[in-house]
Design a protein around this motif. Structure first.
Motif, PDB file in Angstrom:
ATOM      1  N   ARG A  58       0.921  -1.268   0.011  1.00  0.00           N
ATOM      2  CA  ARG A  58      -0.017  -0.150  -0.016  1.00  0.00           C
ATOM      3  C   ARG A  58       0.907   1.135  -0.331  1.00  0.00           C
ATOM      4  O   ARG A  58       1.573   1.356   0.945  1.00  0.00           O
ATOM      5  CB  ARG A  58      -1.056   0.131   1.282  1.00  0.00           C
ATOM      6  CG  ARG A  58      -1.812   1.054   1.279  1.00  0.00           C
ATOM      7  CD  ARG A  58      -2.847   1.083   2.171  1.00  0.00           C
ATOM      8  NE  ARG A  58      -3.542   2.354   2.585  1.00  0.00           N
ATOM      9  CZ  ARG A  58      -4.613   2.268   1.768  1.00  0.00           C
ATOM     10  NH1 ARG A  58      -5.179   1.486   0.832  1.00  0.00           N
ATOM     11  NH2 ARG A  58      -5.591   3.666   1.828  1.00  0.00           N
ATOM     12  N   ILE A  59       0.900   2.119  -1.108  1.00  0.00           N
ATOM     13  CA  ILE A  59       1.848   3.125  -1.184  1.00  0.00           C
ATOM     14  C   ILE A  59       0.997   4.416  -1.262  1.00  0.00           C
ATOM     15  O   ILE A  59      -0.071   4.387  -1.962  1.00  0.00           O
ATOM     16  CB  ILE A  59       2.552   3.018  -2.973  1.00  0.00           C
ATOM     17  CG1 ILE A  59       3.216   1.662  -2.835  1.00  0.00           C
ATOM     18  CG2 ILE A  59       3.289   4.214  -2.744  1.00  0.00           C
ATOM     19  CD1 ILE A  59       3.554   1.409  -4.291  1.00  0.00           C
ATOM     20  N   GLU A  60       1.349   5.205  -0.287  1.00  0.00           N
ATOM     21  CA  GLU A  60       0.617   6.789  -0.294  1.00  0.00           C
ATOM     22  C   GLU A  60       1.579   7.674  -0.464  1.00  0.00           C
ATOM     23  O   GLU A  60       2.865   7.755   0.007  1.00  0.00           O
ATOM     24  CB  GLU A  60       0.023   6.488   1.092  1.00  0.00           C
ATOM     25  CG  GLU A  60      -1.249   5.579   1.465  1.00  0.00           C
ATOM     26  CD  GLU A  60      -1.858   5.672   2.600  1.00  0.00           C
ATOM     27  OE1 GLU A  60      -2.974   5.026   2.850  1.00  0.00           O
ATOM     28  OE2 GLU A  60      -1.248   6.234   3.498  1.00  0.00           O
ATOM     29  N   VAL A  61       1.172   8.767  -1.372  1.00  0.00           N
ATOM     30  CA  VAL A  61       1.872   9.975  -1.211  1.00  0.00           C
ATOM     31  C   VAL A  61       0.928  11.032  -0.402  1.00  0.00           C
ATOM     32  O   VAL A  61      -0.328  11.388  -1.055  1.00  0.00           O
ATOM     33  CB  VAL A  61       2.100  10.346  -2.677  1.00  0.00           C
ATOM     34  CG1 VAL A  61       2.738  11.695  -2.856  1.00  0.00           C
ATOM     35  CG2 VAL A  61       2.759   9.304  -3.336  1.00  0.00           C
ATOM     36  N   ASP A  62       1.548  11.742   0.335  1.00  0.00           N
ATOM     37  CA  ASP A  62       0.804  12.723   1.443  1.00  0.00           C
ATOM     38  C   ASP A  62      -0.486  12.073   1.854  1.00  0.00           C
ATOM     39  O   ASP A  62      -1.519  12.658   1.874  1.00  0.00           O
ATOM     40  CB  ASP A  62       0.525  13.793   0.507  1.00  0.00           C
ATOM     41  CG  ASP A  62       1.649  14.803   0.549  1.00  0.00           C
ATOM     42  OD1 ASP A  62       2.632  14.831   1.295  1.00  0.00           O
ATOM     43  OD2 ASP A  62       2.027  15.602  -0.703  1.00  0.00           O
ATOM     44  N   GLY A  63      -0.424  10.863   2.040  1.00  0.00           N
ATOM     45  CA  GLY A  63      -1.538  10.137   2.908  1.00  0.00           C
ATOM     46  C   GLY A  63      -2.502   9.772   1.771  1.00  0.00           C
ATOM     47  O   GLY A  63      -3.611   9.283   2.106  1.00  0.00           O
ATOM     48  N   VAL A  64      -2.237   9.821   0.492  1.00  0.00           N
ATOM     49  CA  VAL A  64      -3.333   9.600  -0.577  1.00  0.00           C
ATOM     50  C   VAL A  64      -2.864   8.272  -1.265  1.00  0.00           C
ATOM     51  O   VAL A  64      -1.647   8.384  -1.949  1.00  0.00           O
ATOM     52  CB  VAL A  64      -3.387  10.730  -1.555  1.00  0.00           C
ATOM     53  CG1 VAL A  64      -4.489  10.080  -2.647  1.00  0.00           C
ATOM     54  CG2 VAL A  64      -3.895  12.021  -0.837  1.00  0.00           C
ATOM     55  N   PRO A  65      -3.509   7.347  -1.329  1.00  0.00           N
ATOM     56  CA  PRO A  65      -3.184   5.987  -2.022  1.00  0.00           C
ATOM     57  C   PRO A  65      -2.883   6.281  -3.579  1.00  0.00           C
ATOM     58  O   PRO A  65      -3.826   7.035  -4.049  1.00  0.00           O
ATOM     59  CB  PRO A  65      -4.414   4.963  -1.874  1.00  0.00           C
ATOM     60  CG  PRO A  65      -5.165   5.512  -0.514  1.00  0.00           C
ATOM     61  CD  PRO A  65      -4.905   6.936  -0.577  1.00  0.00           C
ATOM     62  N   LEU A  66      -1.916   5.493  -3.690  1.00  0.00           N
ATOM     63  CA  LEU A  66      -1.557   5.421  -5.317  1.00  0.00           C
ATOM     64  C   LEU A  66      -2.573   4.502  -6.104  1.00  0.00           C
ATOM     65  O   LEU A  66      -2.972   3.500  -5.763  1.00  0.00           O
ATOM     66  CB  LEU A  66      -0.202   4.846  -5.408  1.00  0.00           C
ATOM     67  CG  LEU A  66       0.561   5.503  -6.373  1.00  0.00           C
ATOM     68  CD1 LEU A  66       0.836   6.764  -6.345  1.00  0.00           C
ATOM     69  CD2 LEU A  66       1.907   4.736  -6.538  1.00  0.00           C
ATOM     70  N   SER A  67      -2.963   4.955  -7.261  1.00  0.00           N
ATOM     71  CA  SER A  67      -3.913   4.470  -8.107  1.00  0.00           C
ATOM     72  C   SER A  67      -2.879   3.556  -9.434  1.00  0.00           C
ATOM     73  O   SER A  67      -3.246   4.066 -10.563  1.00  0.00           O
ATOM     74  CB  SER A  67      -4.807   4.989  -8.592  1.00  0.00           C
ATOM     75  OG  SER A  67      -5.553   5.507  -7.737  1.00  0.00           O
ATOM     76  N   VAL A  68      -2.452   2.432  -8.904  1.00  0.00           N
ATOM     77  CA  VAL A  68      -1.276   1.767 -10.004  1.00  0.00           C
ATOM     78  C   VAL A  68      -1.655   0.524  -9.867  1.00  0.00           C
ATOM     79  O   VAL A  68      -1.010  -0.299 -10.731  1.00  0.00           O
ATOM     80  CB  VAL A  68      -0.048   2.100  -9.399  1.00  0.00           C
ATOM     81  CG1 VAL A  68       0.510   3.448  -9.752  1.00  0.00           C
ATOM     82  CG2 VAL A  68       0.316   1.705  -8.052  1.00  0.00           C
ATOM     83  N   ARG A  69      -2.995   0.110  -9.293  1.00  0.00           N
ATOM     84  CA  ARG A  69      -2.778  -1.411  -9.319  1.00  0.00           C
ATOM     85  C   ARG A  69      -3.101  -1.826 -10.846  1.00  0.00           C
ATOM     86  O   ARG A  69      -4.046  -1.241 -11.494  1.00  0.00           O
ATOM     87  CB  ARG A  69      -4.010  -1.883  -8.409  1.00  0.00           C
ATOM     88  CG  ARG A  69      -3.804  -2.064  -7.068  1.00  0.00           C
ATOM     89  CD  ARG A  69      -4.745  -2.065  -6.049  1.00  0.00           C
ATOM     90  NE  ARG A  69      -5.608  -0.849  -6.133  1.00  0.00           N
ATOM     91  CZ  ARG A  69      -6.767  -0.429  -5.774  1.00  0.00           C
ATOM     92  NH1 ARG A  69      -7.741  -1.588  -5.431  1.00  0.00           N
ATOM     93  NH2 ARG A  69      -7.172   0.493  -5.909  1.00  0.00           N
ATOM     94  N   GLU A  70      -2.692  -2.705 -11.386  1.00  0.00           N
ATOM     95  CA  GLU A  70      -2.759  -3.214 -12.725  1.00  0.00           C
ATOM     96  C   GLU A  70      -4.095  -3.413 -13.197  1.00  0.00           C
ATOM     97  O   GLU A  70      -4.894  -4.109 -12.328  1.00  0.00           O
ATOM     98  CB  GLU A  70      -1.841  -4.364 -13.083  1.00  0.00           C
ATOM     99  CG  GLU A  70      -0.349  -4.274 -12.680  1.00  0.00           C
ATOM    100  CD  GLU A  70       0.494  -3.115 -13.590  1.00  0.00           C
ATOM    101  OE1 GLU A  70       0.106  -2.733 -14.715  1.00  0.00           O
ATOM    102  OE2 GLU A  70       1.526  -2.421 -13.077  1.00  0.00           O
ATOM    103  N   GLY A  71      -4.519  -3.267 -14.298  1.00  0.00           N
ATOM    104  CA  GLY A  71      -5.802  -3.767 -14.855  1.00  0.00           C
ATOM    105  C   GLY A  71      -7.146  -3.071 -14.349  1.00  0.00           C
ATOM    106  O   GLY A  71      -8.145  -3.065 -14.755  1.00  0.00           O
ATOM    107  N   LEU A  72      -6.664  -1.673 -13.842  1.00  0.00           N
ATOM    108  CA  LEU A  72      -7.815  -0.881 -13.279  1.00  0.00           C
ATOM    109  C   LEU A  72      -8.162   0.363 -14.352  1.00  0.00           C
ATOM    110  O   LEU A  72      -7.092   0.762 -14.964  1.00  0.00           O
ATOM    111  CB  LEU A  72      -7.706  -0.287 -11.944  1.00  0.00           C
ATOM    112  CG  LEU A  72      -7.617  -0.971 -10.817  1.00  0.00           C
ATOM    113  CD1 LEU A  72      -7.471  -0.351  -9.680  1.00  0.00           C
ATOM    114  CD2 LEU A  72      -9.182  -1.806 -10.826  1.00  0.00           C
TER     115      LEU A  72
END
Ligand code: URA
Length: 267
Positions: A58-72
């Motif tokens: 679970r990667i977050e930048v400034d507390g906001v999760p990254l939307s990098v999950r493949e296939g989305l």
């Protein structure tokens, strides 16, 4: 023995590469974000050189999760009138999912009425869908409503303060008039046929309704029936909105719990 390639398994990908691919910025900018302690992996501040598994960590930048999950995938559709906002229609009417690619299968985020036009997000990201549609996250939606007659200042005030509907009063809305009969209404509740019912309730039924904004997402160039991918920056802006709302609601819950404890102590 040959050395393994730098960015390969088993240690995962370099964090800055994953961040850059998600549209956060150049690798250089991403390295600076990491060095500044703004990036966390599974809740722990990351250091330069960190490797991650974007599918599992679970990667977050400034507390906001990254939307990098493949296939989305995230599509922005300009829904035309006379199209239903469902995956299939027993009456055989045209549906919004027929207007975007078949694969992967996506679902509309919330709904627009059959006759309502304008911006609609479709995605296979169930988590974001949940957060965008849940009333507690209160994402703003802006509508342009062509109405019958010319609403007075008193009517605008009623819309701003909240009007009584059969399922309860509406929350305060933003309302402005482009004379003679175009209302811009911004609401964050998303109740069924809410704008039409609000306009009925104040005596100015809707003739035509167009959604012009979903949170931070606007697009004045997309023609009815056209769609495009949301950019990584737009997906992130949506994530930021719901993350902000989640924090605000957590704060409110903590405050309420604190007040309840305080009241119990005083008894
Ligand atoms: N409010 C309505 O009345 N209809 C819509 O489609 C969206 C909001």
């Amino acid at each position: 023995m040959p050395l393994p390639p730098l960015d390969d398994e088993p240690d995962g990908e370099r964090l800055q590469k994953v961040l850059a691919r998600a549209g956060i910025g150049s690798r250089r900018v991403c390295e600076e974000l990491i060095a500044d302690g703004k990036v966390t992996v599974n809740g722990v501040a990351a250091v330069l050189g960190r490797r991650v598994d974007p599918e599992a960590d679970r990667i977050e930048v400034d507390g906001v999760p990254l939307s990098v999950r493949e296939g989305l995938v995230y599509y922005l559709l300009n829904k035309p009138a006379a199209v239903v906002t469902t995956a299939s229609d027993p009456e055989g009417r045209r549906t919004v999912v027929e207007l975007v690619p078949d694969e992967p299968r996506v679902y509309p985020v919330g709904r627009l009425d059959y006759e309502t036009e304008g911006l609609l997000i479709l995605t296979n990201d169930g988590d974001l869908t949940h957060r965008l549609t849940h009333p507690s996250f209160g994402v703003e939606k802006e509508y342009l409503a062509e109405v019958t007659g010319t609403p007075s200042r008193g009517v605008l005030r009623m819309l701003r303060e909240g009007v009584e509907l059969d399922d309860g009063p509406t929350a305060p809305a933003k309302a402005s008039l482009q004379p003679p009969n175009h209302l811009t209404l911004t609401i964050h509740e998303g109740r069924n046929r809410q704008v039409r019912r609000m306009c009925d309730a104040v005596g100015h039924p809707v003739v035509r309704l167009v959604r012009t904004r979903i949170g931070p997402i606007v697009d004045r160039t997309l023609k009815p029936g056209e769609w495009r991918d949301l950019t990584p920056a737009e997906v992130r802006a949506l994530e930021t909105q719901v993350a902000g709302a989640a924090k605000a609601s957590e704060r409110a819950e903590r405050k309420a719990a604190g007040a309840a404890r305080h009241a119990a102590d005083e008894e």
